[in-house]
Design a protein around this motif. Structure first.
Motif, PDB file in Angstrom:
ATOM      1  N   GLY A 167     -12.704  45.773  57.440  1.00 23.63           N
ATOM      2  CA  GLY A 167     -11.500  45.124  56.941  1.00 23.63           C
ATOM      3  C   GLY A 167     -11.649  43.610  56.958  1.00 23.63           C
ATOM      4  N   ALA A 168     -10.715  42.920  56.317  1.00 22.70           N
ATOM      5  CA  ALA A 168     -10.757  41.460  56.258  1.00 22.70           C
ATOM      6  C   ALA A 168      -9.338  40.907  56.255  1.00 22.70           C
ATOM      7  N   SER A 169      -9.223  39.640  56.600  1.00 24.32           N
ATOM      8  CA  SER A 169      -7.937  38.947  56.484  1.00 24.32           C
ATOM      9  C   SER A 169      -8.166  37.601  55.820  1.00 24.32           C
ATOM     10  N   ALA A 218     -11.287  36.233  58.214  1.00 26.54           N
ATOM     11  CA  ALA A 218     -11.903  36.923  59.344  1.00 26.54           C
ATOM     12  C   ALA A 218     -12.097  38.370  58.936  1.00 26.54           C
ATOM     13  N   GLY A 219     -12.701  39.144  59.826  1.00 30.08           N
ATOM     14  CA  GLY A 219     -12.929  40.540  59.498  1.00 30.08           C
ATOM     15  C   GLY A 219     -13.600  41.273  60.638  1.00 30.08           C
ATOM     16  N   GLU A 220     -13.943  42.535  60.378  1.00 26.85           N
ATOM     17  CA  GLU A 220     -14.586  43.379  61.386  1.00 26.85           C
ATOM     18  C   GLU A 220     -15.903  43.890  60.816  1.00 26.85           C
ATOM     19  N   PHE A 221     -16.782  44.308  61.727  1.00 24.10           N
ATOM     20  CA  PHE A 221     -18.094  44.805  61.341  1.00 24.10           C
ATOM     21  C   PHE A 221     -18.401  46.082  62.113  1.00 24.10           C
ATOM     22  N   VAL A 222     -19.101  47.010  61.471  1.00 18.53           N
ATOM     23  CA  VAL A 222     -19.469  48.274  62.114  1.00 18.53           C
ATOM     24  C   VAL A 222     -20.917  48.176  62.583  1.00 18.53           C
TER      25      VAL A 222
END
Length: 455
Positions: A169-171, A345-349
């Motif tokens: 996801g991202a913001s 910003a965001g998340e990473f797997v």
């Protein structure tokens, strides 16, 4: 951020974004595990399993995924895994933990990591890689990221030449909140350049108003909203290339370009004519929480508030957040209408195992199939995956953020303080920015932050 996770900001942002509204259920998946056999059969037959055949036979296998996304925000994530489980016969074991940022490192170092982790910052990815337990992403994931994301995203989790984590996801942080009805009533137009933003601010002053409201109080993380302002303005008054050099300390924190950005921000936040609408003077910014600051727009006490897409959740239930609603947002413009720097910003797997079923699920999460499945389930969620059909985004702010992230002219950069060493990103930068708001001059501020950079 080497050693920090900016968890107060991350958790506030994540909780705000995801709790803005959740849409549960997936037409393709039907109900939950308590469904009757006929319902389960019907839902299974409704799923197009063609995209999953490439994963081979992983029936009966289990993949664990660990994250800081907890109840109730975890529901759309868990629901989005159902097509994969139904079509492959594998089981995804989801574990949400409020202490994730600390515990994932503890588990990795102890040799007991999950199969996969959803990691909220590139700096934490680097720390996990340094444990020796993280596994480089498989070629299929790398290919998906090359296909579906701007190349800047891949660089954030490429360490010593190896790529470790696909974005999730991202913001969008480069937003300014405003009242559409005020703009309509007073004849204001959404600015498309920095000069127009300044002219709008001056016009509001001339009309007897206070254009801006701001707040940077956030407990131990007080000051972080100023860092976002500064990062946005480094991108606008200098360039993305200068931004990259600054974040990586290839130029010092007290380089002229960074002082210029601080002074540009000061033109808004340290301007008595501009702030702090309905809240006090310039110094009141330091004692006003970031959650409360923008609410004065609804009271007509200020007109503009710079904050990320997650801020939608801070308005009271019943507030219409839309272009024709009570409050909405516009893109914080660049120098001119053609340049579109985007701070976000965001998340990473990240994986800690390379079993076939882990690679398969990792590949699914990096795909356009998962991005569109997730978008249909979540209000208050967006991704920079170019395979996303924006028609699947379910609310106006998601659509705005998605349009900005996926604009082919956009130049995305990840939150800078999230990538700086802890002594800077979550300490000196926050604290010195707060001192700057309350009266400290720019030179002292940037010099003090530079001194904090680890040697």
């Amino acid at each position: 951020m080497f050693g920090h996770t900016k968890s107060p900001r991350f958790r506030a942002a994540l909780a705000g974004t995801l709790s803005a509204g959740l849409v549960f259920g997936l037409a393709a998946c039907g109900g939950d595990d308590s469904d009757s056999g006929s319902d389960a059969d019907a839902s299974a037959s409704a799923i197009d399993c063609a995209p999953y055949t490439k994963f081979g036979d992983i029936k009966g296998k289990t993949v664990t995924i660990y994250t800081g996304i907890v109840t109730p925000e975890d529901t759309p994530h868990i629901e989005s895994y159902k097509p994969f489980e139904t079509c492959t016969g594998a089981t995804i074991k989801y574990e949400g933990d409020k202490s994730f940022e600390t515990q994932v490192l503890v588990r990795a170092r102890a040799g007991n990591p999950p199969d996969l982790a959803i990691v909220p910052q590139p700096g934490l990815v680097k720390q996990l890689v340094s444990t020796g337990k993280a596994v480089a992403a498989p070629q299929e994931v790398s290919d998906n990221v090359d296909k579906f994301w701007d190349k800047a995203w891949k660089a954030y989790t490429t360490i010593d030449g190896k790529f470790y984590g696909a974005p999730l996801g991202a913001s969008v942080k480069s937003l300014v909140w405003y009242s559409p009805s005020e703009f309509k009533d007073k004849g204001y137009t959404v600015p498309t350049t920095l000069d127009e933003l300044k002219a709008l601010s001056d016009k509001i002053v001339a009309d007897g108003g206070k254009p801006w409201c701001a707040g940077i109080a956030s407990g131990d993380a007080t000051g972080w909203p100023v860092t976002d302002w500064v990062e946005d303005f480094v991108l606008r008054t200098s360039s993305p290339e200068t931004y990259d050099k600054w974040v990586n300390h290839e130029i010092p924190f007290n380089a002229p370009e960074i002082s210029t950005a601080f002074d540009a921000v000061g033109g808004y936040l340290k301007n008595d004519a501009y702030v702090n609408g309905g809240l006090g003077d310039v110094k009141s910014i330091a004692t006003t929480t970031f959650q409360d600051a923008g609410l004065k727009i609804l009271e007509g006490q200020c007109s503009l508030h710079r904050q990320a897409s997650f801020y939608a959740a801070n308005f009271e239930k019943g507030t219409k957040v839309a272009e024709d609603g009570d409050v909405f947002a516009f893109y914080l413009p660049g120098k001119d209408a053609s340049t579109k720097p985007v701070l976000g910003a965001g998340e990473f797997v990240v994986a800690f195992a390379d079993r076939p079923e882990v690679k398969a699920f990792q590949t699914y999460l990096s795909s356009d199939v998962w991005a569109n499945t997730k978008a249909k389930l979540s209000s208050g969620w967006v991704t920079a995956n170019k395979g996303l059909d924006q028609a699947n985004l379910t609310n106006p702010i998601d659509k705005l953020a998605g349009g900005i992230l996926l604009d082919p002219n956009a130049t995305f950069r990840f939150d800078g303080s999230d990538m700086m060493p802890a002594a800077v990103g979550s300490d000196a930068f926050w604290k010195q920015s707060t001192a700057w708001i309350t009266g400290q001059d720019t030179k002292t501020t940037v010099d003090n932050i530079e001194k904090a950079w680890p040697k």
